[in-house]
Design an enzyme around this catalytic site. Structure first.
Site, short mmCIF file in Angstrom:
data_model
loop_
_atom_site.label_atom_id
_atom_site.label_comp_id
_atom_site.label_asym_id
_atom_site.label_seq_id
_atom_site.Cartn_x
_atom_site.Cartn_y
_atom_site.Cartn_z
CB VAL A 11 2.57 -27.95 -14.16
CG1 VAL A 11 2.68 -29.18 -15.03
CG2 VAL A 11 3.51 -26.87 -14.68
CE LYS A 157 3.98 -17.87 -23.70
NZ LYS A 157 3.73 -18.96 -24.66
CE LYS A 210 10.45 -26.65 -18.43
NZ LYS A 210 9.46 -25.80 -19.04
N GLY A 259 14.38 -5.39 -19.84
CA GLY A 259 13.48 -5.00 -18.75
C GLY A 259 14.19 -5.06 -17.42
CB CYS A 266 10.22 -21.91 -14.56
SG CYS A 266 8.94 -22.95 -13.82
CE LYS A 269 11.40 -24.91 -10.58
NZ LYS A 269 11.77 -25.78 -11.67
CE LYS A 327 3.86 -14.60 -18.27
NZ LYS A 327 4.07 -15.79 -19.11
NE ARG A 334 5.66 -19.98 -7.86
CZ ARG A 334 5.33 -21.24 -8.25
NH1 ARG A 334 5.83 -22.27 -7.61
NH2 ARG A 334 4.50 -21.42 -9.26
#
Ligand SMILES: NC(=O)C1=CN([C@@H]2O[C@H](COP(=O)(O)OP(=O)(O)OC[C@H]3O[C@@H](n4cnc5c(N)ncnc54)[C@H](O)[C@@H]3O)[C@@H](O)[C@H]2O)C=CC1
Ligand SMILES: O=C(O)[C@H]1O[C@H](OP(=O)(O)OP(=O)(O)OC[C@H]2O[C@@H](n3ccc(=O)[nH]c3=O)[C@H](O)[C@@H]2O)[C@H](O)[C@@H](O)[C@@H]1O
Length: 442
Positions: A11, A157, A210, A259, A266, A269, A327, A334
């Site tokens: 980020v 993302k 968020k 999937g 993210c 957590k 992904k 992670r």
């Protein structure tokens, strides 16, 4: 504007690079010395499409600087973005130690009015804690300095981070002063058609927004994974169901792909942290708990399929894994579903060969134990990973895996067996080509 970004990870680095691209003077600060030294040489710590030229060019032009010294960076800055990690603590709540350490350090050096922006994902009420931590340091120094704390959560993302930042769906700005709201609006003004997309609100509202966004997206995925499970029991193809419901604009096509579970730094957590927040507010969040439970089960689905096909003792069998990152488009592993299935296969006695187009370096750290025990090898090419394999498991749907050469696969593999964790292939076609094929929910 002169901006300091503290925390130069996914980020912080993207935020810094994009603000500098708009002509701002940005200093990115990190405690990781090697990360900062490498960035000065134009070596990026992460794989993120489109980020390298922004970083390298703006660093060359002098607009984007890197340092480990926050106090030096603070001299000219009007705006401080806190973008450090908020990993899960032992009880699942967001660990705020890095955020609050940065807040104290800002308070230790602050000499004139500034806006301190929480960019990290933090629970409702954190801005108050940040404000207190800064004020405590100012009080210790016996100085009076005006400052505002703002919540400006990030929605990018991984794998599409630069595009998401440059062309955001919305920019959420949580403030409690007109002065800081104006500064934030001015900062975001140059971004693509952003005027209509700025959503101003209270600080606590922004903090909650968020978590609500990530939890709703995670809920869509877990919901669809549950439907997929049911589809398997009822002889239904979840891919047809997905197309059928996605066409309803109230539902939409995004985030309804069944999937082998959601991963990343993210969703897992943030869902956990929101469950914890609910607990602190005195109630059990039934939906969120189910979302998390379903996801933990989902990450084990591929292995369940493997043992129902081969039996529970996998000794002497060899599996090829395509995809290690959580992904496509990132080297981030992670909470990656691949780590779960690899652990399970190896614990059941199998050996594994894996390939990922960009996460191979990361895999050397994340999967070090299996590599050391020679239970896992990393292949140089996707087809090398399936040589002599008893089955191939598709875990991450990178583009090169989407339309492979099935004839070549059949020649290379010991047995023509595919477990498709991302429903990328046509079951009928594969059956015709002589494969044993199993997807998720079909
Ligand atoms: N990764 C993502 O796609 C997104 C992450 N977020 C949130 O943004 C925050 C940051 O996440 P990432 O960028 O993924 O984390 P990250 O782990 O990639 O980067 C965090 C950086 O902060 C540095 N750091 C820690 N303490 C520091 C200190 N005292 N001073 C200076 N630097 C320090 C670390 O060395 C590290 O480089 C988290 O709260 C996350 O939930 C929000 C949206 C997207
Ligand atoms: O707070 C964050 O860090 C970010 O979390 C997610 O972004 P990210 O984790 O980078 O990636 P996603 O594209 O959301 O994918 C997350 C996981 O969900 C899985 N997924 C996604 C979509 C889907 O339909 N099905 C599905 O299983 C992906 O395979 C992946 O493992 C959100 O999409 C971002 O908006 C948010 O800013």
């Amino acid at each position: 504007m002169h901006i300091t970004i503290i925390g130069t990870g996914y980020v912080g680095l993207v935020t810094g690079a994009c603000f500098s691209e708009m002509g701002n003077h940005v200093t990115c600060v990190d405690v990781d010395k090697s990360k900062i030294e490498n960035l000065k040489k134009g070596i990026l710590p992460i794989y993120e499409p489109g980020l390298e030229p922004l970083v390298v060019n703006n660093h060359k032009s002098g607009l984007l600087k890197f340092t480990t010294d926050l106090s030096a960076a603070m001299e000219d800055s009007d705006l401080f973005f806190i973008a450090v990690g908020t990993p899960p603590g032992e009880d699942g709540s967001a660990d705020l130690q890095y955020v609050l350490a940065v807040a104290s350090e800002i308070g230790h050096h602050l000499t004139r009015y500034a806006v301190i922006v929480d960019k990290s994902t933090v629970p409702v009420g954190t801005a108050d804690k940040v404000r207190n931590a800064i004020q405590e340091e100012l009080t210790k120094r016996k100085v009076t300095v005006e400052f505002d704390v703002v919540s400006n959560p990030e929605f990018l993302k991984e794998g599409a981070a630069v595009g998401d930042f440059m062309r955001p769906d919305r920019v959420v700005i949580g403030t409690d002063s007109l002065r800081s709201e104006k500064i934030m609006k001015d900062l975001y003004a140059p971004f693509s058609r952003v005027q209509d997309k700025i959503v101003s609100m209270g600080i606590r509202d922004a903090e909650m927004t968020k978590y609500a966004a990530n939890s709703l997206l995670a809920t869509k995925i877990s919901f669809m994974n549950e439907i997929a499970f049911m589809c398997e029991k009822l002889g239904v193809d979840v891919e047809n169901v997905r197309k059928g419901i996605g066409s309803d604009s109230r539902i939409g096509y995004s985030f309804i792909y069944a999937g082998c579970g959601y991963g990343g730094s993210c969703f897992p957590k943030d869902v956990q942290a929101l469950i914890r927040t609910a607990g602190e507010a005195g109630f059990s969040p039934l939906i969120l708990e189910a979302v998390e439970k379903r996801n933990a089960m989902q990450k084990k689905r591929l292995f369940e399929k493997v043992i129902s096909h081969f039996g529970s003792d996998l000794s002497g069998l060899r599996f090829g894994i395509w995809g290690l990152a959580f992904k496509p488009g990132t080297d981030d592993m992670r909470e990656a579903p691949a780590t779960v299935v690899i652990d399970q296969l190896i614990n059941a006695g199998a050996t594994v060969t894996a390939y990922d187009p960009v996460a191979m370096e990361e895999a050397k750290h994340t999967l070090a134990t299996h590599l050391k025990n020679s239970k896992l090898t990393l292949a140089d090419h996707q087809y090398d990973a399936i040589k002599d394999a008893d089955a191939m498991l598709l875990v991450t749907e990178w583009k090169p895996f989407r339309q492979p050469d099935f004839e070549a696969m059949k020649r290379l593999m010991a047995r023509p067996v595919i477990f498709d964790g991302r429903n990328q292939y046509n079951p009928e076609q594969l059956k015709e080509e002589g494969f044993h094929y199993e997807g998720i929910g079909r």
